[in-house]
Design a protein around this motif. Structure first.
Motif, PDB file in Angstrom:
ATOM      1  N   GLY A 168     -31.508 -24.042 -12.517  1.00 50.15           N
ATOM      2  CA  GLY A 168     -31.542 -24.180 -11.065  1.00 50.15           C
ATOM      3  C   GLY A 168     -30.800 -25.411 -10.590  1.00 50.15           C
ATOM      4  N   LYS A 169     -30.967 -26.529 -11.300  1.00 45.34           N
ATOM      5  CA  LYS A 169     -30.244 -27.754 -10.930  1.00 45.34           C
ATOM      6  C   LYS A 169     -28.738 -27.550 -11.012  1.00 45.34           C
ATOM      7  CE  LYS A 169     -33.773 -31.184 -12.205  1.00 45.34           C
ATOM      8  NZ  LYS A 169     -34.093 -32.311 -13.111  1.00 45.34           N
ATOM      9  N   CYS A 170     -28.304 -26.818 -12.052  1.00 44.23           N
ATOM     10  CA  CYS A 170     -26.862 -26.541 -12.172  1.00 44.23           C
ATOM     11  C   CYS A 170     -26.362 -25.776 -10.931  1.00 44.23           C
ATOM     12  CB  CYS A 170     -26.582 -25.737 -13.434  1.00 44.23           C
ATOM     13  SG  CYS A 170     -26.801 -26.645 -14.981  1.00 44.23           S
ATOM     14  N   TRP A 171     -27.134 -24.749 -10.506  1.00 45.04           N
ATOM     15  CA  TRP A 171     -26.728 -23.996  -9.324  1.00 45.04           C
ATOM     16  C   TRP A 171     -26.756 -24.889  -8.091  1.00 45.04           C
ATOM     17  CZ3 TRP A 171     -24.043 -20.182 -10.549  1.00 45.04           C
ATOM     18  CH2 TRP A 171     -24.419 -19.221 -11.498  1.00 45.04           C
ATOM     19  N   VAL A 216     -33.698 -18.324  -9.702  1.00 46.81           N
ATOM     20  CA  VAL A 216     -34.094 -18.833 -11.025  1.00 46.81           C
ATOM     21  C   VAL A 216     -35.473 -19.485 -10.954  1.00 46.81           C
ATOM     22  CG1 VAL A 216     -33.567 -20.525 -12.824  1.00 46.81           C
ATOM     23  CG2 VAL A 216     -31.743 -19.139 -11.848  1.00 46.81           C
ATOM     24  N   TYR A 217     -35.698 -20.299  -9.911  1.00 45.05           N
ATOM     25  CA  TYR A 217     -36.983 -20.960  -9.782  1.00 45.05           C
ATOM     26  C   TYR A 217     -38.112 -19.945  -9.605  1.00 45.05           C
ATOM     27  CZ  TYR A 217     -34.304 -25.273  -9.025  1.00 45.05           C
ATOM     28  OH  TYR A 217     -33.458 -26.333  -9.157  1.00 45.05           O
ATOM     29  N   GLU A 260     -23.721 -26.941  -7.651  1.00 49.02           N
ATOM     30  CA  GLU A 260     -22.582 -26.143  -7.180  1.00 49.02           C
ATOM     31  C   GLU A 260     -22.854 -25.539  -5.797  1.00 49.02           C
ATOM     32  OE1 GLU A 260     -22.053 -23.319 -10.358  1.00 49.02           O
ATOM     33  OE2 GLU A 260     -20.787 -24.699 -11.494  1.00 49.02           O
ATOM     34  N   ALA A 261     -23.960 -25.997  -5.192  1.00 55.00           N
ATOM     35  CA  ALA A 261     -24.326 -25.561  -3.833  1.00 55.00           C
ATOM     36  C   ALA A 261     -24.583 -24.057  -3.759  1.00 55.00           C
ATOM     37  CB  ALA A 261     -23.262 -25.970  -2.814  1.00 55.00           C
ATOM     38  N   ARG A 262     -25.037 -23.458  -4.839  1.00 57.48           N
ATOM     39  CA  ARG A 262     -25.350 -22.026  -4.850  1.00 57.48           C
ATOM     40  C   ARG A 262     -26.875 -21.908  -4.739  1.00 57.48           C
ATOM     41  NH1 ARG A 262     -21.553 -19.198  -9.375  1.00 57.48           N
ATOM     42  NH2 ARG A 262     -22.862 -17.421  -8.732  1.00 57.48           N
ATOM     43  N   TRP A 263     -27.352 -22.060  -3.526  1.00 64.73           N
ATOM     44  CA  TRP A 263     -28.773 -22.210  -3.269  1.00 64.73           C
ATOM     45  C   TRP A 263     -29.559 -20.935  -3.560  1.00 64.73           C
ATOM     46  CZ3 TRP A 263     -28.924 -27.131  -3.145  1.00 64.73           C
ATOM     47  CH2 TRP A 263     -27.886 -27.869  -2.562  1.00 64.73           C
ATOM     48  N   ASP A 264     -28.992 -19.783  -3.215  1.00 60.20           N
ATOM     49  CA  ASP A 264     -29.711 -18.535  -3.474  1.00 60.20           C
ATOM     50  C   ASP A 264     -29.908 -18.306  -4.967  1.00 60.20           C
ATOM     51  OD1 ASP A 264     -29.925 -17.995  -0.803  1.00 60.20           O
ATOM     52  OD2 ASP A 264     -28.150 -16.701  -0.729  1.00 60.20           O
TER      53      ASP A 264
END
Length: 461
Positions: free
Chosen positions: A433-436, A448-449, A439-443
């Motif tokens: 989730g932190k990786c996303w 993942v969370y 990259e500002a890929r919030w959805d």
């Protein structure tokens, strides 16, 4: 001296000695023994007339002797002579002949019962030495059936129990050893049996029973008379004390174990037990966070053991490396691990060492080398081990700190897909989730969370 020479088949000198004994001790406690010895020697030398004369003298002069009944039977004398011949075969290494002679004596119906018992005992011991396990067990069982009160009954039952254990029937062996302790509590055989029970229970991780039998052994030894104590008795005592400390350590009673070991190490006759006792004391100090004391003890042990092939010898190097890791002294960690690989190439905890090497290399910025070490740890870990999941997570961390987010996500995903440790799977999901997020890929991060929450609600991650 004469009796010992006679049993070894050296008939000349014992004959003279027995003759002197019969003359000089005519009214003493050994006169009937001397006459019996002379009769046996005469029979063994092929002089039945002389043997008969000695037996007649024995019956006439010492009617209350323990040999009187045997002296009335030529068969008894023959079986006694045959038994001596069997011992001679045994001494000369003629094992087949010895076994045949022992069997003949044991089968002789008119033989002295004690002599038959001795023949069965010696046959069983010889069969045991020759790895004729079934035959040895049969000889011991026959002895116990025929002469349950024989002088060697405790020895025989102990030997039979050891044979049972060697055959892999631990439950039956345990019952036999327990019975010996109940029937002969103040005997060396019971003490041997108690130590076997304590060690066996320790191997089975039954700490309560291991502690019970080790403590029972030590209590019996404290009650033993000085005449009953021997070097072997002392060794059993020391082994039991060390075993108790190890059981306490296995139960994570580190302070109790350390106190036992400190008392044990004050003994000046530990011999080969000194090194394992020192190792376990170092281990206790390590677990108690006594880093300086543990480090010094492990360093001393590592110098003394080198590449000794003992299960704990390699642990000295690993523990030294782990203490330096606790202090973030990463170069020292790598040096100790290099010594470990050189001195103990077959170290059973090599996966632990590889994982620690990965940590040290990553801390020094050598991420590619760290990933190689972590991969080795995964390959060497037991199936389903938490260490493998942890090492895979650390591979993801090396990519994450290099800002290679795509490879980091792949590495973390393998923790979730290939391992079954919820805590590490939850941590891996958090990192994905932190990786996303980076990259500002919030959805994607939210998905993942959310997916990670359901199966791992009890995880702090």
């Amino acid at each position: 001296a004469c009796e010992g020479g006679g049993w070894r088949g050296e008939l000349g000198r014992p004959g003279v000695g027995f003759g002197q004994g019969a003359q000089t001790e005519a009214n003493g406690p050994w006169a009937d023994d001397a006459l019996w010895g002379l009769a046996q020697i005469a029979a063994a030398q092929g002089d039945p007339e002389e043997a008969g004369r000695r037996l007649e003298q024995l019956r006439r002069d010492y009617p209350g002797s323990r040999y009187a009944a045997a002296a009335t039977s030529d068969a008894t004398l023959r079986s006694t002579t045959a038994f001596k011949e069997a011992l001679g075969y045994l001494r000369d290494g003629r094992h087949d002949a010895a076994l045949v002679s022992f069997a003949e004596v044991a089968a002789a119906p008119d033989a002295d019962p004690d002599i038959r018992g001795e023949a069965l005992w010696h046959a069983g011991r010889l069969q045991q030495r020759l790895h004729l396990v079934a035959d040895a067990a049969a000889s011991f069982e026959q002895l116990l059936d025929q002469r349950p009160q024989h002088a060697r009954a405790a020895d025989t039952r102990l030997a039979l129990a050891k044979l049972t254990a060697d055959r892999g029937d631990r439950a039956a062996a345990s019952a036999q050893f327990t019975q010996i302790c109940e029937d002969f509590p103040q005997s060396p055989q019971a003490w041997e049996a108690a130590y076997w029970l304590a060690a066996d229970r320790a191997d089975e991780k039954d700490s309560d029973q291991a502690r019970h039998w080790a403590a029972w052994l030590l209590d019996q030894l404290r009650l033993a008379a000085d005449d009953d104590r021997s070097n072997r008795t002392r060794q059993l005592e020391l082994h039991a004390q060390l075993l108790l400390a190890q059981v306490d350590a296995e139960a994570r009673r580190w302070a109790v174990a350390a106190e036992r070991l400190e008392r044990l190490l004050r003994a000046d006759d530990l011999g080969e037990l000194a090194l394992p006792a020192e190792f376990w004391l170092a281990e206790c100090n390590y677990r108690l966070g006594q880093w300086d004391a543990a480090r010094q003890q492990y360093e001393t042990l590592a110098r003394r053991t080198g590449n000794m092939n003992a299960g704990w010898a390699g642990m000295c190097r690993l523990r030294q490396a782990q203490i330096h890791a606790h202090r973030r002294q990463w170069l020292d960690v790598l040096q100790h691990l290099a010594h470990l690989r050189e001195e103990h190439p077959s170290f059973p905890l090599a996966a632990e060492a590889d994982y620690l090497a990965g940590r040290a290399l990553a801390a020094r910025g050598q991420m590619a080398a760290a990933r190689v070490a972590y991969s080795k740890a995964i390959a060497g870990a037991d199936d389903g081990a938490e260490l493998a999941a942890q090492a895979q997570w650390m591979i993801g961390e090396t990519y994450f700190h290099q800002n290679n987010l795509e490879k980091a996500r792949r590495a973390y995903r393998r923790v979730i897909d290939e391992h079954s440790h919820p805590a590490w799977q939850a941590r891996a999901a958090l990192q994905i989730g932190k990786c996303w997020e980076l990259e500002a890929r919030w959805d994607d991060a939210r998905q993942v969370y959310a997916a990670a929450l359901t199966p791992t609600d009890d995880s702090q991650s």
